[in-house]
Write a protein that holds these residues in place. Sequence first.
Motif, PDB file in Angstrom:
ATOM      1  N   VAL A  38       0.995  -1.009  -0.093  1.00 33.58           N
ATOM      2  CA  VAL A  38      -0.004  -0.009  -0.052  1.00 33.58           C
ATOM      3  C   VAL A  38       1.004   1.082   0.000  1.00 33.58           C
ATOM      4  O   VAL A  38       1.920   1.462   0.783  1.00 33.58           O
ATOM      5  N   SER A  39       0.589   2.288  -0.707  1.00 33.36           N
ATOM      6  CA  SER A  39       1.117   3.464  -1.091  1.00 33.36           C
ATOM      7  C   SER A  39       1.080   4.166   0.359  1.00 33.36           C
ATOM      8  O   SER A  39       0.037   4.221   0.869  1.00 33.36           O
ATOM      9  N   PRO A  40       2.072   5.165   0.496  1.00 33.02           N
ATOM     10  CA  PRO A  40       1.864   5.954   1.850  1.00 33.02           C
ATOM     11  C   PRO A  40       0.885   7.154   1.523  1.00 33.02           C
ATOM     12  O   PRO A  40      -0.233   7.335   2.401  1.00 33.02           O
ATOM     13  N   SER A  41       0.388   7.305   0.443  1.00 31.30           N
ATOM     14  CA  SER A  41      -0.710   8.203  -0.153  1.00 31.30           C
ATOM     15  C   SER A  41      -2.097   7.719   0.182  1.00 31.30           C
ATOM     16  O   SER A  41      -2.989   8.083   0.726  1.00 31.30           O
ATOM     17  N   GLU A  42      -2.143   6.430   0.127  1.00 35.70           N
ATOM     18  CA  GLU A  42      -3.159   5.549   0.172  1.00 35.70           C
ATOM     19  C   GLU A  42      -3.610   5.613   1.564  1.00 35.70           C
ATOM     20  O   GLU A  42      -4.924   5.613   1.995  1.00 35.70           O
ATOM     21  N   GLU A  43      -2.758   5.234   2.263  1.00 37.18           N
ATOM     22  CA  GLU A  43      -2.830   5.104   3.670  1.00 37.18           C
ATOM     23  C   GLU A  43      -3.239   6.440   4.270  1.00 37.18           C
ATOM     24  O   GLU A  43      -3.968   6.525   5.420  1.00 37.18           O
ATOM     25  N   TYR A  44      -2.572   7.414   3.810  1.00 43.44           N
ATOM     26  CA  TYR A  44      -2.645   8.738   4.425  1.00 43.44           C
ATOM     27  C   TYR A  44      -4.378   9.139   4.245  1.00 43.44           C
ATOM     28  O   TYR A  44      -5.016   9.533   5.168  1.00 43.44           O
ATOM     29  N   TRP A  45      -4.599   8.859   3.228  1.00 42.81           N
ATOM     30  CA  TRP A  45      -6.130   9.110   2.781  1.00 42.81           C
ATOM     31  C   TRP A  45      -7.171   8.329   3.762  1.00 42.81           C
ATOM     32  O   TRP A  45      -8.026   8.956   4.448  1.00 42.81           O
ATOM     33  N   VAL A  89      -6.917  10.922   6.768  1.00 47.20           N
ATOM     34  CA  VAL A  89      -8.084  11.694   6.550  1.00 47.20           C
ATOM     35  C   VAL A  89      -9.283  11.386   6.683  1.00 47.20           C
ATOM     36  O   VAL A  89     -10.129  11.765   7.581  1.00 47.20           O
ATOM     37  N   LEU A  90      -9.693  10.086   6.474  1.00 47.03           N
ATOM     38  CA  LEU A  90     -11.012   9.452   6.435  1.00 47.03           C
ATOM     39  C   LEU A  90     -11.080   8.861   7.886  1.00 47.03           C
ATOM     40  O   LEU A  90     -12.295   8.621   8.562  1.00 47.03           O
ATOM     41  N   HIS A  91      -9.928   8.102   8.439  1.00 47.04           N
ATOM     42  CA  HIS A  91      -9.816   7.464   9.599  1.00 47.04           C
ATOM     43  C   HIS A  91     -11.035   6.161   9.517  1.00 47.04           C
ATOM     44  O   HIS A  91     -11.668   5.875  10.574  1.00 47.04           O
ATOM     45  N   ILE A  92     -10.942   5.438   8.202  1.00 48.05           N
ATOM     46  CA  ILE A  92     -12.080   4.550   7.930  1.00 48.05           C
ATOM     47  C   ILE A  92     -11.921   3.464   8.888  1.00 48.05           C
ATOM     48  O   ILE A  92     -12.784   2.622   9.091  1.00 48.05           O
ATOM     49  N   GLN A  93     -10.859   3.109   9.286  1.00 47.37           N
ATOM     50  CA  GLN A  93     -10.634   2.043  10.227  1.00 47.37           C
ATOM     51  C   GLN A  93     -11.332   1.938  11.454  1.00 47.37           C
ATOM     52  O   GLN A  93     -11.700   1.074  12.392  1.00 47.37           O
ATOM     53  N   GLY A  94     -11.741   3.173  11.760  1.00 43.38           N
ATOM     54  CA  GLY A  94     -12.568   3.401  13.251  1.00 43.38           C
ATOM     55  C   GLY A  94     -14.244   3.082  12.785  1.00 43.38           C
ATOM     56  O   GLY A  94     -15.124   3.237  14.005  1.00 43.38           O
ATOM     57  N   GLY A  98     -19.057   5.676  13.567  1.00 41.52           N
ATOM     58  CA  GLY A  98     -18.015   6.054  14.553  1.00 41.52           C
ATOM     59  C   GLY A  98     -18.130   7.541  14.766  1.00 41.52           C
ATOM     60  O   GLY A  98     -19.091   8.090  14.862  1.00 41.52           O
ATOM     61  N   GLU A  99     -17.083   8.072  15.382  1.00 45.06           N
ATOM     62  CA  GLU A  99     -16.873   9.276  15.798  1.00 45.06           C
ATOM     63  C   GLU A  99     -16.846  10.464  14.600  1.00 45.06           C
ATOM     64  O   GLU A  99     -16.112  10.203  13.658  1.00 45.06           O
TER      65      GLU A  99
END
Length: 635
Positions: free
Chosen positions: A187-194, A198-203, A211-212
């Motif tokens: 996974v690229s750094p830009s994809e994980e940053y997004w 930014v989205l914090h979609i793992q939450g 989520g919050e």
Amino acid sequence: MKKLQGAHQRKPITPDLLMTPSDQGDVDLDVDFAADRGNWTGKLDFLLSCIGYCVGLGNVWRFPYRAYTNGGGAFLVPYFLMLAICGIPLFFLELSLGQFSSLGPLAVWKISPLFKGAGAAMLLIVGLVAIYYNMIIAYVLFYLFASLTSNLPWEHCGNWWNTDLCLEHRGSKDGNGALPLNLTSTVSPSEEYWSRYVLHIQGSQGIGSPGEIRWNLCLCLLLAWVIVFLCILKGVKSSGKVVYFTATFPYLILLMLLVRGVTLPGAWKGIQFYLTPQFHHLLSSKVWIEAALQIFYSLGVGFGGLLTFASYNTFHQNIYRDTFIVTLGNAITSILAGFAIFSVLGYMSQELGVPVDQVAKAGPGLAFVVYPQAMTMLPLSPFWSFLFFFMLLTLGLDSQFAFLETIVTAVTDEFPYYLRPKKAVFSGLICVAMYLMGLVLTTDGGMYWLVLLDDYSASFGLMVVVITTCLAVTRVYGERRWGSLQHRVALGWTVPGLQVAQIWAALSPEALLVYSIVKYQPSEYGSYRFPAWAELLGILMGLLSCLMIPAGMLVAVLREEGSLWERLQQASRPAMDWGPSLEENRTGMYVATLAGSQSPKPLMVHMRKYGGITSFENTAIEVDREIAEEEESMM
């Protein structure tokens, strides 16, 4: 006998119903007129507003991807054909309807009150789109602020949001050039940053558990709404000046990105991939449907924005010229954006040692993952990143201005006496309400809701609205009357076969509607599949706008009298005060039908329906005959 002669010589008394304001002299009519609606204050305000409205984010992140996946350069053949037979006629139809009446998407249905539900459906669609569209602008603001640094935060791994799969996608070099990377297992750094920062979609566990609230996104969304409100504070008088910058500056940035892109090594590899003609694709119906979809959504037909902007024109604004400038300018901008995007993607593919199709994406994946990653490979990467996201910001704001102005204009035209003097306050209330409704998009799972809104808010419902509008205007109102209307607006200018083209143009959204139903696919985001209840919610969202049309018909019919057929006929006829907003432009069948005056024409309609004064019947019949002759001469 003398008394009888005096009575005979006495000047006849004209009934009040037939008197115009000039006939009544200084008599106080006791009529409350609404506050001034306003107009564009500059010659280019309307043209630039239309360009800014049509040239949006889709030109940058959808057209290039659609082009290369549907035949490359060959895609331009169906694209320009669909522009000619579908885009331009529908575009001009909406402009002429707004300019002739000087009314918004609701009040304009005085042309045929039976179809007023189509205007309500427009407002519902544009309201839902405005909610999530401003969230995209909030994402752009987030990246814009993140670019104000010496090192872009998505350039390297090793941050708290990165995982073990993170790998800096920079191709290694050997004697023969770049060594290819395996992009599928990393996974690229830009994809994980997004996704993770930014989205914090793992939450979030899914659309059902958002989520919050992400407070940094919440503040960016607030800033986006504040910018929009300040720009539409005084209606078109303020937004019409802002577009001098927001509609033109993106072209300067696009030109800078294009020049920088084509000078990069490997750029022509991406451009060749983008435009190499594959004519066998033209045998597929999917390519033609994709071309129609791109035209349909990029021009913004059916959202009410074009109608709203045109309603602030002078009566004889040259919208023939403006139609061709905007539609062709929109197409050329899309093609140039493709060069700017794919030249950088070609450089990126050469650096990584992978084919172009492995780095090319569409939509948010291009804007917030792939292109930011490409920026990290350039010298002065923060500078180019800032320019790119500033271009996206100005492109998005223009469209958002149109969405909000459409809603505000439609409601204030419906209640002019109460809302027009307080238009700024009403605009502020609309912005606050939409900000609150958009807060769910700032949560950890907000992207799931954004995808749902994007997939369903303006899908088949928008097609139904456009079909209804075309049929109501060209068939119910009448092809001859509609042609006469367009002829009057354009000061005698005409395009042979335009009315016929507008009738046949209604077939394109019908084909798109059938295609969207037959090729229906459930919503998804990455590997996440939406649950059944979310799909049902999305379908109901689209159906709700469609149901506005029969609901509006029911209300219109119930307001009339007589049998069901008589009610339908009466509700489908134009309202008594339908026509140009200024008395000076009301000639022929529209003469003197504004508040405070009546012409023999509507009086004759009233007499035939309800009976009443008959002494002026001959005059009314004569005027009817003259109007019919005038209409025939104008055709």
